[in-house]
Scaffold this motif. Structure first.
Motif, short mmCIF file in Angstrom:
data_model
loop_
_atom_site.label_atom_id
_atom_site.label_comp_id
_atom_site.label_asym_id
_atom_site.label_seq_id
_atom_site.Cartn_x
_atom_site.Cartn_y
_atom_site.Cartn_z
N THR A 146 0.30 5.21 -10.19
CA THR A 146 0.52 3.71 -10.20
C THR A 146 -0.65 3.24 -11.22
O THR A 146 -1.74 3.21 -11.20
N VAL B 81 -6.74 -4.60 -1.69
CA VAL B 81 -5.82 -3.43 -1.90
C VAL B 81 -5.84 -2.71 -3.27
O VAL B 81 -6.11 -1.60 -3.61
N ILE C 299 1.89 2.71 -3.58
CA ILE C 299 0.78 3.24 -4.44
C ILE C 299 0.69 4.46 -4.38
O ILE C 299 0.72 5.14 -3.18
N ASP C 300 0.54 5.31 -5.63
CA ASP C 300 -0.11 6.55 -5.47
C ASP C 300 -0.87 6.70 -6.58
O ASP C 300 -1.24 5.77 -7.28
N GLU C 301 -1.05 8.08 -7.25
CA GLU C 301 -2.21 8.42 -8.17
C GLU C 301 -1.40 8.12 -9.62
O GLU C 301 -2.21 7.96 -10.45
N LYS D 226 -9.15 -0.96 -3.64
CA LYS D 226 -9.17 0.18 -2.74
C LYS D 226 -8.58 1.58 -3.40
O LYS D 226 -9.20 2.57 -3.50
N TYR D 227 -7.43 1.18 -4.25
CA TYR D 227 -6.70 2.38 -5.13
C TYR D 227 -7.01 2.35 -6.44
O TYR D 227 -6.56 3.04 -7.36
N LYS D 228 -7.99 1.35 -6.91
CA LYS D 228 -8.40 1.17 -8.56
C LYS D 228 -7.26 1.08 -9.07
O LYS D 228 -6.86 1.87 -10.23
N VAL D 229 -6.35 0.07 -8.76
CA VAL D 229 -5.14 -0.38 -9.66
C VAL D 229 -5.17 -1.68 -10.43
O VAL D 229 -5.61 -2.96 -9.67
N GLU E 212 0.88 -1.33 -0.08
CA GLU E 212 0.21 0.17 0.08
C GLU E 212 0.93 1.28 -0.07
O GLU E 212 0.46 2.16 -0.68
#
Length: 428
Positions: A193, A220, A189-191, A223-226, A186
């Motif tokens: 990724t 995960v 991860i950033d915007e 959550k971060y839309k990866v 986690e």
């Protein structure tokens, strides 16, 4: 028009009557950024084996090298039939023939997952599959990054960096069966990724993720839309009671690109047949990504037509006994190596759950003569003619990866030599 040629010891200069200029062709940024991390490390080692001992290579991820593992008779017969048919000498669709793609879809439709041929793109080996997936999802001009495992196979980094894409590593935890450190994942991860690469079963670790752990990973990613690139080239190549679960079988809301191929489970890496499979329950890939991968596949004008013709029989007719025999051989070799190495002072060995590899930690504090694992491995080669890949190749200094595909008598001999080597240098 060229008027004259001037020569000296270092160069040849062509003159046109007006000026004089030496040729200089500059390599592209992609070429400069492309780096094979295994070769970069190994080629800089001075590897001179003991001339009195046969070299035993525990380094090569090619299961065919020693000739003790061979493809199934169904695979060989299928390729011969394809050649003799005379129907696969020409070009094929760049994404693969419908018949071959449907065979992959049928082969991978298990545990409640159902694929159609339209979900499949065929590639020139699994490395090509991964290349296309990274290329379609990540863009250096947008400052994208991708996340890869550590330890992990360096091809992800090689491919991404050649396009100028940043690679960030997330840690695996050896003491917990090489599961992912989810908190560390986690934190990476950033915007920007663009993709998360998951390798299960794992090279180099030989680990196999449980269903529960895969669910945690998917949480995960959701959550971060990866989106996830799932490298499953070792699918179902697992031992004893271990069960392989494809990440696609967990009915998540995360778009997945599943990469695989015939190279490992079918023991034919040289046949260069890989695939990308879409699993996209939320429709995130429906337009641009599907079209983009179709366009990118045109770079290679399609993969091996002969193997494509043979693919339905290879995938759908190979007997279960072939798979069972391969995994039994690998499992027995793993147990043999583990039994010997676990009693060697100064080494910590991790029993794999699948694949063709196992990881060994070098307790460098017990070998003060060597400041790094690279030095340890180099001396092991010089004195015992045993070569393993140093953990530095996979982002894991102080470890080494050994293969379990070679004949059992050679595994025993190599491990016995490691024992003698460690005895000479071990310090309590």
């Amino acid at each position: 028009m060229i008027d004259s040629v001037t020569k000296d010891k270092s160069r040849t200069v062509l003159t046109n009557g007006h000026n004089e200029k030496a040729w200089k062709v500059v390599a592209s940024e992609a070429a400069k950024n492309c780096k094979n991390y295994i070769r970069d490390i190994v080629d800089n080692l001075v590897l001179e084996p003991n001339p009195d001992k046969q070299v035993i290579a525990l380094s090569l991820g090619d299961p065919t090298v020693y000739g003790n593992l061979s493809p199934s008779k169904e695979s060989v017969e299928a390729v011969l039939e394809a050649i003799e048919s005379g129907k696969c000498n020409g070009y094929v669709p760049t994404v693969g023939t419908e018949e071959a793609r449907q065979a992959v879809a049928d082969y991978l439709s298990f545990d409640g997952v159902q694929y159609d041929y339209k979900d499949v793109i065929l590639c020139s080996g699994c490395s090509s599959s991964i290349d296309l997936c990274i290329t379609v999802l990540a863009d250096a001009n947008k400052n994208h990054n991708i996340l890869t495992p550590n330890p992990g196979f360096p091809i992800y980094r090689t491919l991404a960096e050649s396009y100028g894409i940043e690679v960030r590593s997330y840690n695996l935890i050896p003491e917990e069966g090489w599961i992912i450190d989810l908190a560390h994942l986690e934190s990476q991860i950033d915007e920007n990724t663009a993709a998360l690469v998951i390798n299960n079963p794992s090279n180099p670790c030989g680990s196999v993720f449980s269903e529960n752990h895969l669910r945690d990973i998917l949480e995960v990613a959701y959550k971060y839309k990866v989106p996830i690139i799932a490298d499953e080239i070792y699918e179902r190549l697992v031992f004893e009671s271990t069960r392989f679960v494809s990440i696609a079988a967990l009915n998540s809301h995360v778009p997945l690109l599943i990469c695989g191929g015939t190279g490992k489970r079918f023991l034919v890496p040289g046949w260069r047949l890989g695939w990308i499979v879409f699993h996209d329950p939320v429709g995130a890939f429906d337009a641009e990504i599907r079209r983009g991968l179709g366009c990118l596949s045109q770079k290679t004008i399609g993969c091996n037509g002969i193997v494509q013709k043979a693919l339905p029989k290879i995938l759908l007719s190979t007997s279960q006994s072939f798979y069972d025999d391969v995994t039994t051989i690998l499992y027995n070799n793993a147990k043999l190596a583990y039994k010997i190495i676990q009693d060697i002072e100064g080494l910590t060995v991790y029993m794999p759950d699948g694949t063709m590899y196992m990881m060994v930690k070098i307790q460098l504090e017990r070998f003060p003569q060597f400041s790094t694992g690279l030095e340890f491995m180099q001396r092991l080669m010089e004195e015992e003619s045993v070569f393993c890949l140093p953990g530095e190749c996979f982002g894991a200094p102080g470890f080494m990866r050994i293969i379990i595909t070679i004949p059992s008598e050679l595994i025993k001999e190599a491990c016995d030599r490691m024992r003698e080597f460690c005895k000479r240098y071990y310090t309590k």
